[in-house]
Write an enzyme that holds these catalytic residues in place. Structure first.
Site, PDB file in Angstrom:
ATOM      1  N   ASP A  61       0.859  -1.179   0.000  1.00  0.00           N
ATOM      2  CA  ASP A  61       0.000   0.000   0.000  1.00  0.00           C
ATOM      3  C   ASP A  61       0.901   1.236   0.000  1.00  0.00           C
ATOM      4  O   ASP A  61       1.610   1.491   0.982  1.00  0.00           O
ATOM      5  CB  ASP A  61      -0.894  -0.016   1.241  1.00  0.00           C
ATOM      6  CG  ASP A  61      -1.947   1.090   1.231  1.00  0.00           C
ATOM      7  OD1 ASP A  61      -1.767   2.094   0.505  1.00  0.00           O
ATOM      8  OD2 ASP A  61      -2.948   0.962   1.958  1.00  0.00           O
ATOM      9  N   VAL A  62       0.879   1.997  -1.092  1.00  0.00           N
ATOM     10  CA  VAL A  62       1.794   3.140  -1.203  1.00  0.00           C
ATOM     11  C   VAL A  62       1.405   4.303  -0.295  1.00  0.00           C
ATOM     12  O   VAL A  62       2.106   5.317  -0.250  1.00  0.00           O
ATOM     13  CB  VAL A  62       1.919   3.631  -2.666  1.00  0.00           C
ATOM     14  CG1 VAL A  62       2.589   2.577  -3.532  1.00  0.00           C
ATOM     15  CG2 VAL A  62       0.564   4.036  -3.232  1.00  0.00           C
ATOM     16  N   TYR A 154      -8.363  15.158  -8.242  1.00  0.00           N
ATOM     17  CA  TYR A 154      -7.439  14.622  -9.246  1.00  0.00           C
ATOM     18  C   TYR A 154      -6.594  15.753  -9.838  1.00  0.00           C
ATOM     19  O   TYR A 154      -5.368  15.650  -9.928  1.00  0.00           O
ATOM     20  CB  TYR A 154      -8.225  13.914 -10.339  1.00  0.00           C
ATOM     21  CG  TYR A 154      -7.347  13.186 -11.340  1.00  0.00           C
ATOM     22  CD1 TYR A 154      -6.763  11.968 -11.008  1.00  0.00           C
ATOM     23  CD2 TYR A 154      -7.110  13.710 -12.609  1.00  0.00           C
ATOM     24  CE1 TYR A 154      -5.956  11.289 -11.915  1.00  0.00           C
ATOM     25  CE2 TYR A 154      -6.305  13.044 -13.524  1.00  0.00           C
ATOM     26  CZ  TYR A 154      -5.734  11.837 -13.167  1.00  0.00           C
ATOM     27  OH  TYR A 154      -4.934  11.177 -14.063  1.00  0.00           O
ATOM     28  N   LYS A 158      -2.502  16.061  -9.398  1.00  0.00           N
ATOM     29  CA  LYS A 158      -1.597  15.956 -10.543  1.00  0.00           C
ATOM     30  C   LYS A 158      -0.801  17.243 -10.768  1.00  0.00           C
ATOM     31  O   LYS A 158       0.353  17.202 -11.201  1.00  0.00           O
ATOM     32  CB  LYS A 158      -2.382  15.573 -11.796  1.00  0.00           C
ATOM     33  CG  LYS A 158      -2.942  14.145 -11.736  1.00  0.00           C
ATOM     34  CD  LYS A 158      -1.854  13.110 -11.510  1.00  0.00           C
ATOM     35  CE  LYS A 158      -2.375  11.691 -11.568  1.00  0.00           C
ATOM     36  NZ  LYS A 158      -1.311  10.675 -11.377  1.00  0.00           N
ATOM     37  N   THR A 189      -6.436   2.241 -20.035  1.00  0.00           N
ATOM     38  CA  THR A 189      -6.357   1.448 -18.817  1.00  0.00           C
ATOM     39  C   THR A 189      -7.760   0.958 -18.466  1.00  0.00           C
ATOM     40  O   THR A 189      -8.757   1.407 -19.039  1.00  0.00           O
ATOM     41  CB  THR A 189      -5.796   2.280 -17.657  1.00  0.00           C
ATOM     42  OG1 THR A 189      -6.699   3.371 -17.395  1.00  0.00           O
ATOM     43  CG2 THR A 189      -4.423   2.835 -18.008  1.00  0.00           C
ATOM     44  N   THR A 192     -10.059   3.920 -17.467  1.00  0.00           N
ATOM     45  CA  THR A 192     -10.477   4.749 -18.599  1.00  0.00           C
ATOM     46  C   THR A 192     -11.489   4.021 -19.466  1.00  0.00           C
ATOM     47  O   THR A 192     -12.498   4.610 -19.891  1.00  0.00           O
ATOM     48  CB  THR A 192      -9.260   5.151 -19.450  1.00  0.00           C
ATOM     49  OG1 THR A 192      -8.349   5.878 -18.628  1.00  0.00           O
ATOM     50  CG2 THR A 192      -9.682   6.032 -20.621  1.00  0.00           C
TER      51      THR A 192
END
Length: 255
Positions: A61-62, A154, A158, A189, A192
């Site tokens: 888990d980042v 988001y 980003k 992906t 998407t």
């Protein structure tokens, strides 16, 4: 041609999407790749077909500092060095304005999309320095420059990726560590493709010539090869950049 022979690369979010395409591309071209992320059930089949001495996946888990450090320690134990880091882990929460977002939704988007890069880089910079330098590539988005309604977390995360990448490029130039971001557009992906299906097709999302110079979505390998360029010797004078790999989307939106 094994362009990345003897290079060791850490890739986050490595179960699927851009990250998995990157793992495949780099490993096929000679790199030893250590993938971390969630969705081990999805990753299992892909990694089972790879040579475990040169390509591994560790469920991580980042968002978790201790889990990241455990993975980095395991990478060092297995491979003895680190030459590049590719931060691909991300989520795309959409459909809500700021007043409709909960604290949890906002915090989770920032934790995965932005703070994880800080945590992974904090854990890996010493290894890159010990290797004599290296490269970090962080996946950002066109939303950092030109966004759409309903994606505040988001877009903010980003934009933060770009700012953090540029700042680290300055701090770590002395250590011969290059840091760059990639501004991706629409990529095929799972997330998407699910959005396209739900919207009723690519045209419903504006993926037409009028909006995007190359009127299609990218294959993940097209992003992977761009990542490969940024970590390669050919990009030895490239740092602090935000490389657009978006099919011309920003060229249209920003005119």
């Amino acid at each position: 041609m094994n362009r990345f022979n003897d290079k060791v690369v850490l890739v986050t979010g490595a179960a699927s999407g851009i990250a998995r395409a990157t793992v495949e591309y780099l490993n096929d071209n000679g790199a030893r790749v250590y993938g971390i992320g969630l969705e081990a059930n999805i990753a299992q089949g892909f990694y089972a077909g790879r040579d475990p001495s040169s390509c591994v996946f560790k469920e991580t888990d980042v968002r978790d500092t201790a889990a990241i450090q455990s993975a980095v320690d395991d990478l060092q134990s297995r491979f003895g060095r680190l030459d590049a880091v590719v931060n691909c882990a991300g989520i795309y929460p959409n459909g809500k304005r700021v007043e409709e977002l909960s604290d949890e939704e906002w915090d989770n988007a920032l934790a995965i999309n932005l703070t994880s890069i800080f945590k992974v880089c904090r854990a890996t910079m010493p290894l890159l320095r010990r290797s004599g330098g290296g490269s970090v590539v962080n996946i950002a988005s066109v939303h950092a420059e030109a966004t759409v309604p309903g994606v505040p977390a988001y877009a903010a995360s980003k934009a933060g990726v770009v700012g953090l990448s540029r700042q680290m490029a300055l701090d770590y130039a002395v250590d011969r560590i290059r840091v760059n971001a990639i501004l991706v557009g629409s990529v095929a992906t799972r997330i998407t493709l699910d959005d396209i299906k739900a919207a009723g097709g690519a045209e419903a999302l504006g993926l037409t010539f009028e909006r995007n110079s190359i009127a299609r979505i990218a294959d993940p390998v097209e992003i992977a090869t761009s990542i490969g360029f940024l970590i390669s010797p050919e990009a030895s004078f490239v740092t602090g950049s935000a490389l657009q790999v978006d099919g011309g989307l920003l060229a249209r939106l920003l005119n």
